[in-house]
Design an enzyme around this catalytic site. Structure first.
Site, mmCIF file in Angstrom:
data_model
loop_
_atom_site.group_PDB
_atom_site.id
_atom_site.type_symbol
_atom_site.label_atom_id
_atom_site.label_comp_id
_atom_site.label_asym_id
_atom_site.label_seq_id
_atom_site.Cartn_x
_atom_site.Cartn_y
_atom_site.Cartn_z
ATOM 1 N N CYS A 56 0.701 -1.299 0.101
ATOM 2 C CA CYS A 56 0.077 0.096 -0.088
ATOM 3 C C CYS A 56 0.787 1.275 0.071
ATOM 4 C CB CYS A 56 -1.145 -0.054 1.135
ATOM 5 S SG CYS A 56 -2.050 -1.476 1.125
ATOM 6 N N ILE A 57 1.570 1.557 1.171
ATOM 7 C CA ILE A 57 2.122 2.803 1.372
ATOM 8 C C ILE A 57 3.206 3.176 0.326
ATOM 9 C CG2 ILE A 57 3.143 4.469 3.354
ATOM 10 C CD1 ILE A 57 0.384 3.239 3.688
#
Ligand SMILES: NC(=O)c1ccc[n+]([C@@H]2O[C@H](COP(=O)([O-])OP(=O)(O)OC[C@H]3O[C@@H](n4cnc5c(N)ncnc54)[C@H](O)[C@@H]3O)[C@@H](O)[C@H]2O)c1
Length: 451
Positions: free
Chosen positions: A282-283
């Protein structure tokens, strides 16, 4: 006759099915997001039918054996024994589901641009099975506009039906935080954007059965933007504390002590923790979905890109600190034996996607070191596109003689189930990127290097 009047009867019928728990939730993609989602609906007695192209996951669900370590065996066995839950790789069974929730990967391609191939393939596989009244919800993280500009046109063209009057479409970002003991899927409020009021009503009613709170927003684009905003917020703030770590270290100030003290301020400060770099699905990835889309509108995303640069540079900082640590023991990287502790990108999970540990292993290997890893959650490195050259490498055993044989042990991930006190006894030199060795008894002068 206007659309709402024409569809009111159908909508009421579907809402009734949700209420009576006779509405089947189809979940496509049974990974870190889809599997817990399946469990969440199942726990509320909602019939669930999972789909995945990965046959091994279907076999695991059918046999009740875990394939995502932190989710445990008990959950898998309950799913296997359940008569309201099933999993299949046969997309011909899609019409059995009333709703189809898409939880497939959205990575970046080799040029660091959105790779929508998984979403597109899945939508094309669904389209021939679409029927009137179906609700399709995308949960994968993506750029604003995906649902309206990519998904709906494919579904409409292939089915000959209309998303305005025949079937329903919504976007609801998944906020799952694997391994978080305080917040599981059911406890995390769910943002929902519908393509039209009826789609929003139906999707909200569905999530209301299983999730603590549903947060409706104006449309699918807004919901898509919410998810990116959350992850950009994390990326930027992590970059900030990573930068502060490097600056304060040069000044002889402990960044962790600073952050802990700052976090006592009851307003206007939120704690973020520095580390060896960003990892996970994700990040490190999601912010660039916005950067890519913003270009189409001739908008710059300097903040996002700067945060990306700072975070991407962190493994190089850790390498520099490791060189200093080895140097203090009169050793060079070239020829040294370096053990990376923790391959997963965060503690207590087995997810090694985008893990900075791989970057560190590559850098040290390139400098002539002999590199190995220890991770109780990742006994062997699975084949993947990102780090194919490490596939098949196994974790070293946690044994005194083995750990003592390394010149330096670099803590990249602070898993709970590691005996750090034993590490103090066994390792001559420790580089700690997670502050887990802070104030630990028995640490000798110069033994632990914060990085
Ligand atoms: N992992 C997280 O912590 C997390 C948190 C929030 C949101 N997300 C987002 O959720 C989405 C899914 O992430 P994930 O971590 O669960 O990925 P994952 O790789 O763990 O799971 C995806 C699953 O989809 C399956 N799949 C791929 N193509 C398919 C197809 N055509 N048909 C059916 N199944 C298919 C894969 O076999 C896999 O089992 C991504 O967009 C991600 O950004 C992930």
């Amino acid at each position: 006759m206007n659309k709402e009047v024409a569809t009111t009867g159908v909508l009421d019928e579907l809402l009734g099915k949700i209420e009576s728990r006779t509405y089947t939730v189809g979940i496509v993609g049974l990974g870190y997001v889809g599997l817990p989602l399946m469990w969440t609906f199942h726990q509320k007695q909602m019939p669930v039918l999972g789909f995945d192209i990965d046959e091994s996951k279907i076999t695991h669900i059918t046999n009740g054996t875990p394939y995502i370590k932190h989710l445990g065996e008990e959950m898998m066995q309950k799913l296997a024994k359940s008569d309201i839950c099933d999993a299949t790789s046969d997309f011909e069974r899609l019409p059995e589901a009333d709703a189809i929730l898409l939880c497939v990967p959205t990575p970046l391609d080799n040029h660091r641009e959105p790779d929508m191939s998984f979403v597109e393939k899945t939508v094309r596989a669904i389209a021939p099975h679409l029927r009137k009244g179906h609700l399709v919800i995308l949960e994968s993280t993506t750029y604003p506009g995906t649902t309206e500009d990519l998904i709906i046109p494919i579904l409409e063209e292939a089915s000959g039906m209309s998303a305005d009057s025949d079937f329903y479409v919504a976007y609801s970002p998944e906020r799952e935080d694997p391994g978080n003991e305080n917040f599981n899927t059911a406890k995390i409020p769910k943002v929902v954007g519908g393509h039209g009021a009826d789609a929003l009503k139906l999707a909200t009613a569905l999530y209301d059965t299983a999730i603590v709170q549903t947060v409706p927003v104006s449309d699918t684009r807004t919901a898509e933007a919410v998810k990116l905003t959350e992850n950009i917020f994390r990326s930027v703030n992590i970059a900030l504390v990573n930068e502060l770590k490097v600056v304060f270290q040069a000044m002889g100030i402990d960044v962790h002590e600073v952050i802990d003290a700052a976090a006592t301020k009851p307003f206007g400060f939120m704690k973020f923790t520095p580390g060896p770099g960003l990892g996970g699905h994700c990040i490190p990835i999601d912010p660039f979905y916005l950067t890519w889309k913003a270009r189409e509108y001739e908008q710059n995303t300097r903040f996002i890109e700067l945060a990306g640069e700072v975070n991407t540079d962190m493994p190089r900082y850790v390498v520099r600190r490791t060189i200093e640590a080895l140097n203090s023991h009169k050793k060079a990287v070239n020829g040294s034996r370096i053990l990376l502790l923790g391959l997963a990108y965060k503690p207590n999970v087995d997810d090694d996607r985008e893990s900075p540990t791989y970057k560190l292993m590559d850098y040290f290997t390139g400098m002539g070191a002999e590199v190995a890893y220890y991770d109780p959650f990742v006994p062997v490195i699975r084949p993947s596109r990102e780090h194919a050259h490490w596939a098949g490498t196994t974790s070293v055993p946690w044994e005194e003689e083995v750990i003592r044989s390394y010149d330096v042990v670099l803590i990249a991930t602070d898993h709970k189930n590691v005996d750090y006190d034993a590490l103090v006894d066994w390792a001559e030199c420790i580089v700690d990127t997670r502050n887990i060795m802070n104030n630990r008894d028995g640490v000798a002068e110069g033994q632990v290097w914060k990085a």
